[in-house]
Motif scaffolding. Sequence first.
Motif, mmCIF file in Angstrom:
data_model
loop_
_atom_site.group_PDB
_atom_site.id
_atom_site.type_symbol
_atom_site.label_atom_id
_atom_site.label_comp_id
_atom_site.label_asym_id
_atom_site.label_seq_id
_atom_site.Cartn_x
_atom_site.Cartn_y
_atom_site.Cartn_z
ATOM 1 N N UNK A 1 0.828 -1.208 0.000
ATOM 2 C CA UNK A 1 0.000 0.000 0.000
ATOM 3 C C UNK A 1 0.859 1.254 0.000
ATOM 4 N N UNK A 2 1.927 1.257 0.802
ATOM 5 C CA UNK A 2 2.802 2.425 0.853
ATOM 6 C C UNK A 2 3.608 2.564 -0.439
ATOM 7 N N UNK A 3 3.926 1.452 -1.084
ATOM 8 C CA UNK A 3 4.602 1.511 -2.375
ATOM 9 C C UNK A 3 3.679 2.140 -3.408
ATOM 10 N N UNK A 4 2.455 1.648 -3.473
ATOM 11 C CA UNK A 4 1.475 2.160 -4.436
ATOM 12 C C UNK A 4 1.170 3.631 -4.162
ATOM 13 N N UNK A 5 1.132 4.014 -2.894
ATOM 14 C CA UNK A 5 0.944 5.426 -2.543
ATOM 15 C C UNK A 5 1.983 6.300 -3.230
ATOM 16 N N UNK A 6 3.238 5.853 -3.226
ATOM 17 C CA UNK A 6 4.299 6.621 -3.874
ATOM 18 C C UNK A 6 4.056 6.754 -5.372
ATOM 19 N N UNK A 7 3.421 5.747 -5.954
ATOM 20 C CA UNK A 7 3.062 5.826 -7.370
ATOM 21 C C UNK A 7 2.044 6.903 -7.638
ATOM 22 N N UNK A 8 1.052 7.019 -6.781
ATOM 23 C CA UNK A 8 0.011 8.021 -6.994
ATOM 24 C C UNK A 8 0.503 9.445 -6.744
ATOM 25 N N UNK A 9 1.391 9.628 -5.771
ATOM 26 C CA UNK A 9 1.778 10.998 -5.426
ATOM 27 C C UNK A 9 2.995 11.499 -6.177
ATOM 28 N N UNK A 10 3.833 10.579 -6.728
ATOM 29 C CA UNK A 10 5.100 11.069 -7.295
ATOM 30 C C UNK A 10 5.656 10.266 -8.457
ATOM 31 N N UNK A 11 5.512 8.951 -8.467
ATOM 32 C CA UNK A 11 6.206 8.128 -9.462
ATOM 33 C C UNK A 11 5.227 7.151 -10.112
ATOM 34 N N UNK A 12 4.524 7.578 -11.152
ATOM 35 C CA UNK A 12 3.525 6.718 -11.800
ATOM 36 C C UNK A 12 4.087 5.419 -12.367
ATOM 37 N N UNK A 13 5.401 5.365 -12.591
ATOM 38 C CA UNK A 13 5.991 4.116 -13.077
ATOM 39 C C UNK A 13 5.748 2.976 -12.098
ATOM 40 N N UNK A 14 5.631 3.286 -10.817
ATOM 41 C CA UNK A 14 5.317 2.269 -9.818
ATOM 42 C C UNK A 14 3.975 1.623 -10.129
ATOM 43 N N UNK A 15 2.985 2.428 -10.478
ATOM 44 C CA UNK A 15 1.660 1.893 -10.811
ATOM 45 C C UNK A 15 1.728 1.030 -12.059
ATOM 46 N N UNK A 16 2.484 1.488 -13.038
ATOM 47 C CA UNK A 16 2.620 0.712 -14.277
ATOM 48 C C UNK A 16 3.254 -0.649 -13.992
ATOM 49 N N UNK A 17 4.271 -0.677 -13.151
ATOM 50 C CA UNK A 17 4.946 -1.925 -12.830
ATOM 51 C C UNK A 17 4.022 -2.891 -12.102
ATOM 52 N N UNK A 18 3.260 -2.375 -11.152
ATOM 53 C CA UNK A 18 2.325 -3.232 -10.418
ATOM 54 C C UNK A 18 1.236 -3.757 -11.338
ATOM 55 N N UNK A 19 0.672 -2.868 -12.153
ATOM 56 C CA UNK A 19 -0.423 -3.274 -13.038
ATOM 57 C C UNK A 19 0.033 -4.263 -14.100
ATOM 58 N N UNK A 20 1.281 -4.161 -14.532
ATOM 59 C CA UNK A 20 1.788 -5.069 -15.559
ATOM 60 C C UNK A 20 1.890 -6.499 -15.044
ATOM 61 N N UNK A 21 2.160 -6.667 -13.744
ATOM 62 C CA UNK A 21 2.300 -8.008 -13.169
ATOM 63 C C UNK A 21 2.093 -7.932 -11.659
ATOM 64 N N UNK A 22 0.843 -7.876 -11.209
ATOM 65 C CA UNK A 22 0.586 -7.776 -9.766
ATOM 66 C C UNK A 22 1.184 -8.929 -8.971
ATOM 67 N N UNK A 23 1.218 -10.112 -9.553
ATOM 68 C CA UNK A 23 1.756 -11.255 -8.826
ATOM 69 C C UNK A 23 3.252 -11.104 -8.575
ATOM 70 N N UNK A 24 3.976 -10.548 -9.543
ATOM 71 C CA UNK A 24 5.414 -10.336 -9.359
ATOM 72 C C UNK A 24 5.685 -9.374 -8.215
ATOM 73 N N UNK A 25 4.806 -8.400 -8.032
ATOM 74 C CA UNK A 25 4.976 -7.432 -6.950
ATOM 75 C C UNK A 25 4.837 -8.087 -5.585
ATOM 76 N N UNK A 26 4.178 -9.230 -5.534
ATOM 77 C CA UNK A 26 3.937 -9.924 -4.277
ATOM 78 C C UNK A 26 4.962 -11.016 -3.995
#
Length: 368
Positions: free
Chosen positions: A181-206
């Motif tokens: 959640x805190x990682x994704x928060x950083x995507x929304x407030x400053x680094x959208x690449x984080x969101x792209x990485x999670x969305x591309x492969x949510x399982x890899x993020x876990x």
Amino acid sequence: MSDVTTIAVGDDYDVLIGSGVLARVGTLLGGDVERVLVVHPPTLSVLAGRVEVALTEQGYAVHRAEVPDAEAAKTIGVAADLWALLGRAGFTRTDAVVGVGGGTVTDLAGFVAAGWLRGVRVVQVPTTLLGMVDAAVGGKTGVNTAEGKNLVGAFHPPAGVLCDVDVLATLPEADLVAGLAEVIKCGFIADPAILDLVEADPEAARRTDNPRLRELIERAVRVKAEVVAADLRESSLREILNYGHTFGHAIEQVEGYTWRHGEAISVGMVYVAELARLTGHLAGPEGEALVARHRSVLASVGLPTTYRDDRWEDLLTAMRRDKKSRGSTLRFVVLDGLARPTRLAGPSDETLRAAYGLVGTPATAAAN
């Protein structure tokens, strides 16, 4: 040990991220330290033992203190016990504290270090994803009271932070997911690449054995390091790191801290996204899409996006105690767009309640 990423937090200290780097803890302490107190929860006794061995081999006199698990560690009583230990062991201003554990332990260790002799050195060794990307970086320390979370604390930057990603392999999956959640928060407030990485492969993020997770950790730490370096004491810019936290902290308090921090912050981010839409900060089709993206990306890794609908008065009372409030005015971090955070002060009670209705689910169906 050669594959280490070093992220500077201004000119103050470094965050080291790598695999098998626990033995480097002594390099962050400095040459004038003689005594070190290693603070850890009972579940991390073996890991704390490894830190103790590394420090002992480097010539430090090591003392260990076991503290309760989770939020039970963050009390003034536990802090007082640790101060008593420091006194009995003769700790001076040139000695240090090392926090080994999740965010509650690093918060506590930092607070104890800040208070002893008006401030001694602290090195943080976070062992959870949440600790690595959030709690251990930034120098915010504190304990809880019956009135709320982190209401008693101090700003006390560490001498360094050591993130050994190998230790995440033993982290329960639910705790790893909560940290996202805190990682994704950083995507929304400053680094959208984080969101792209999670969305591309949510399982890899876990997955702790996937290099995608380390990339996400490094990106989130860079976001926090840049913000903290620009605003140590949360006077302006640093407030953006509290995205989702006003409502999230209220959930934690109302639920007696039985919700994981990241789970509560996940719902808190959906809440402020809806609040931003209702107040015109997220307008039109793009705004609607960004609100929907909150729900989709958080849900994709297994985080909650709703909360029971029968707790409004309790939540409002808890939010009014939030550290970001000014007098009777509630303040929220909201978005004007992706990676465009701003502040919303004093929304009406009707608007606050309306946003709650958009994240609420019937109490009989609500689940933690």
